[in-house]
Design an enzyme around this catalytic site. Sequence first.
Site, short mmCIF file in Angstrom:
data_model
loop_
_atom_site.label_atom_id
_atom_site.label_comp_id
_atom_site.label_asym_id
_atom_site.label_seq_id
_atom_site.Cartn_x
_atom_site.Cartn_y
_atom_site.Cartn_z
N TYR A 3 3.73 10.32 -10.86
CA TYR A 3 2.77 9.51 -10.10
C TYR A 3 1.95 8.62 -11.03
CZ TYR A 3 -1.07 8.30 -6.93
OH TYR A 3 -2.00 7.62 -6.19
N ASN A 16 0.80 -1.22 0.00
CA ASN A 16 0.00 0.00 0.00
C ASN A 16 0.84 1.28 0.00
OD1 ASN A 16 -2.42 1.79 0.76
ND2 ASN A 16 -1.04 2.04 2.50
N SER A 48 -4.02 3.12 -8.48
CA SER A 48 -4.82 4.35 -8.53
C SER A 48 -5.50 4.44 -9.88
CB SER A 48 -3.92 5.57 -8.33
OG SER A 48 -4.60 6.78 -8.64
N SER A 105 4.04 5.81 -12.27
CA SER A 105 4.32 4.82 -11.24
C SER A 105 3.13 3.89 -11.05
CB SER A 105 4.69 5.50 -9.91
OG SER A 105 3.57 6.08 -9.28
N LYS A 106 1.92 4.42 -11.11
CA LYS A 106 0.74 3.58 -10.90
C LYS A 106 0.44 2.71 -12.13
CE LYS A 106 0.07 4.68 -6.67
NZ LYS A 106 0.33 3.67 -5.61
N ILE A 136 -10.08 9.37 -2.74
CA ILE A 136 -10.46 8.87 -1.43
C ILE A 136 -10.11 9.94 -0.40
CG2 ILE A 136 -10.19 7.00 0.25
CD1 ILE A 136 -11.32 6.08 -2.48
#
Length: 265
Positions: free
Chosen positions: A163, A99, A150, A166-167, A196
């Site tokens: 980001y 996570n 994500s 990376s996801k 979230i």
Amino acid sequence: MASCDAFKVSSLKGKVTLITGASAGIGAGTSLLFAKLGALLALNGRDEENLKKVAKQCTDCGAAEPLLVPGDLTDEETVRKMVEKTVGHFGRLDVLINNAGILVMGSIETSDLAQYDRVMNINVRAVYHLTQLCVPHLIKTKGSIVNVSSINGERAFPGVLAYCMSKSAIDHFTRCTALDLAPKQVRVNCVRPGVIVTEVHNKAGIVGDEYAQFIADCKHTHALGRPGEVDEVAQSIAFLASDAASFITGVNLPIDGGRHAMCPM
């Protein structure tokens, strides 16, 4: 005919589960849910004080005291010791929840290589390394891995280039390792949260009125008209880790209120 106990999330009872990024947000919520389901927890996070608070919440709900394995996942020796300590303490490993991750703002014009390296080292390289070390133990127990990706891994958004990259890497890492480990009966899946409500955006610099507007915009950017809650992601992680998902592997599951299915208007 299915029996009344066909839903098997209760199968997590007694399962040794290592959760990274457990000191806040989705990781903390997942830790508490797994504790309530009777899992035996090893919790990693960089904020040791917060990690202790999460551990207390777990014991307050009647769960066994978690093993705390704090530390920076980009440090290879720390990761090795974390796995050794977890397996040494419990004697096995059944579930790995990857996570831990960071959100950093930056486009191709405004970011630099230092930012790229930081994001990829934490969000991808550390996941690769930890999983690699855990796999021999998960093979012994025919265990399960759940990665936290994500919506940014599937959909493109401006201003968060490293980001998003990376996801996307985590999404494909999930599919590839699922195929690698299927013959050993180790399942690998991931969840793809939308927006979230956690502190992750605040830590990335989205604060005050800008954050309030960002959350308000979820009425339009998410088909269900709202942002998600931590427990909604945690419940899906628990499902994928449990025997209820015994015939599911290589899946990237959207937990995003339908955002992945939407087109800009």
